[in-house]
Design a protein around this motif. Structure first.
Motif, PDB file in Angstrom:
ATOM      1  N   ILE A 293      75.707  74.852  35.418  1.00 55.19           N
ATOM      2  CA  ILE A 293      75.881  76.519  34.826  1.00 55.19           C
ATOM      3  C   ILE A 293      76.331  77.049  33.408  1.00 55.19           C
ATOM      4  N   ILE A 294      77.827  76.472  33.171  1.00 50.93           N
ATOM      5  CA  ILE A 294      78.343  76.659  31.789  1.00 50.93           C
ATOM      6  C   ILE A 294      77.256  75.622  30.663  1.00 50.93           C
ATOM      7  N   LEU A 295      76.899  74.365  31.175  1.00 51.99           N
ATOM      8  CA  LEU A 295      76.305  73.409  30.423  1.00 51.99           C
ATOM      9  C   LEU A 295      75.218  73.838  30.200  1.00 51.99           C
ATOM     10  N   ASP A 296      74.596  75.078  30.911  1.00 51.05           N
ATOM     11  CA  ASP A 296      72.931  75.515  30.399  1.00 51.05           C
ATOM     12  C   ASP A 296      73.409  76.454  28.760  1.00 51.05           C
ATOM     13  N   ARG A 297      74.084  76.776  29.543  1.00 47.86           N
ATOM     14  CA  ARG A 297      74.969  78.046  28.613  1.00 47.86           C
ATOM     15  C   ARG A 297      74.985  77.802  27.115  1.00 47.86           C
ATOM     16  N   THR A 298      75.842  76.880  26.884  1.00 50.74           N
ATOM     17  CA  THR A 298      77.137  75.914  25.950  1.00 50.74           C
ATOM     18  C   THR A 298      75.962  75.226  24.792  1.00 50.74           C
ATOM     19  N   LEU A 299      75.420  74.347  25.836  1.00 46.43           N
ATOM     20  CA  LEU A 299      75.304  73.374  25.024  1.00 46.43           C
ATOM     21  C   LEU A 299      73.222  73.458  24.414  1.00 46.43           C
ATOM     22  N   ALA A 300      73.431  73.067  22.840  1.00 41.49           N
ATOM     23  CA  ALA A 300      72.033  73.483  22.127  1.00 41.49           C
ATOM     24  C   ALA A 300      71.304  72.038  22.298  1.00 41.49           C
ATOM     25  N   PHE A 301      70.095  72.365  22.321  1.00 41.83           N
ATOM     26  CA  PHE A 301      69.345  71.798  21.665  1.00 41.83           C
ATOM     27  C   PHE A 301      69.199  70.453  20.619  1.00 41.83           C
ATOM     28  N   ASN A 302      69.969  69.564  21.095  1.00 44.96           N
ATOM     29  CA  ASN A 302      69.402  68.537  19.276  1.00 44.96           C
ATOM     30  C   ASN A 302      68.473  67.618  19.383  1.00 44.96           C
ATOM     31  N   GLU A 303      67.631  67.462  18.468  1.00 41.67           N
ATOM     32  CA  GLU A 303      66.698  66.304  18.267  1.00 41.67           C
ATOM     33  C   GLU A 303      67.413  64.673  18.545  1.00 41.67           C
ATOM     34  N   GLY A 304      66.573  64.550  19.410  1.00 41.75           N
ATOM     35  CA  GLY A 304      66.881  63.180  19.695  1.00 41.75           C
ATOM     36  C   GLY A 304      66.667  61.938  19.109  1.00 41.75           C
ATOM     37  N   TYR A 305      66.657  60.681  19.312  1.00 41.34           N
ATOM     38  CA  TYR A 305      67.199  59.309  17.898  1.00 41.34           C
ATOM     39  C   TYR A 305      65.647  59.381  17.678  1.00 41.34           C
ATOM     40  N   GLU A 306      65.243  58.726  16.691  1.00 38.67           N
ATOM     41  CA  GLU A 306      64.127  58.198  16.694  1.00 38.67           C
ATOM     42  C   GLU A 306      63.589  56.610  16.244  1.00 38.67           C
TER      43      GLU A 306
END
Length: 153
Positions: free
Chosen positions: A136-149
């Protein structure tokens, strides 16, 4: 350096579609059970956090499952869908081998389905020193970041 270890988070390539196709940011399917997966090879065995956002376009989709497959075992977390709202589903899992598959599976009551998906995120929690954090803490704190291409020439 990006901490999202998924390949191509825009769903153009590197994703395998099961009973569906990707059109204009939506998964379109003519089956009751459909989904996508990506196969990855990790550098080491670790603790992973997986999350994806979705928006239910049709009212007949009832459940979403997200999972990480180690060998023949698929560990999942499921969520029942709320209508007209962006939601996310997440999972924390320990890998037991370097080669894994990441799955996102949808179940429906009817055969014709459409659902929007975006921002798939797979993070090695050991690498960012968050292996003891709750989901639940990770859901709130980790922002989306583009993956590798990668483009293989």
């Amino acid at each position: 350096m990006a901490y999202n270890i998924l390949l191509n988070t825009k769903f153009d390539t590197n994703w395998n579609f099961i009973n569906c196709k990707y059109e204009n940011g939506e998964l379109v399917s003519n089956y009751k059970v459909f989904g996508i997966y990506q196969e990855l090879v990790l550098p080491d065995i670790c603790k992973l956090y997986l999350r994806c956002s979705y928006f239910c376009v049709d009212l007949n989709i009832k459940e979403v499952k997200i999972g990480i497959q180690n060998k023949d075992v698929l560990n999942i977390d499921r969520k029942f869908i709320k209508q007209n709202k962006w939601q996310s589903v997440s999972l924390i899992d320990y890998t037991k081998q370097e080669k894994i598959k990441v799955h996102i599976i949808f179940e429906s009551n009817n055969d014709i389905n459409r659902i929007k998906i975006k921002e798939p995120l797979l993070v090695n929690l050991n690498k960012i020193n968050r292996s003891t954090w709750l989901k639940i803490i990770l859901d709130r704190t980790l922002a989306f970041n583009e993956g590798y291409e990668y483009s293989n020439i």
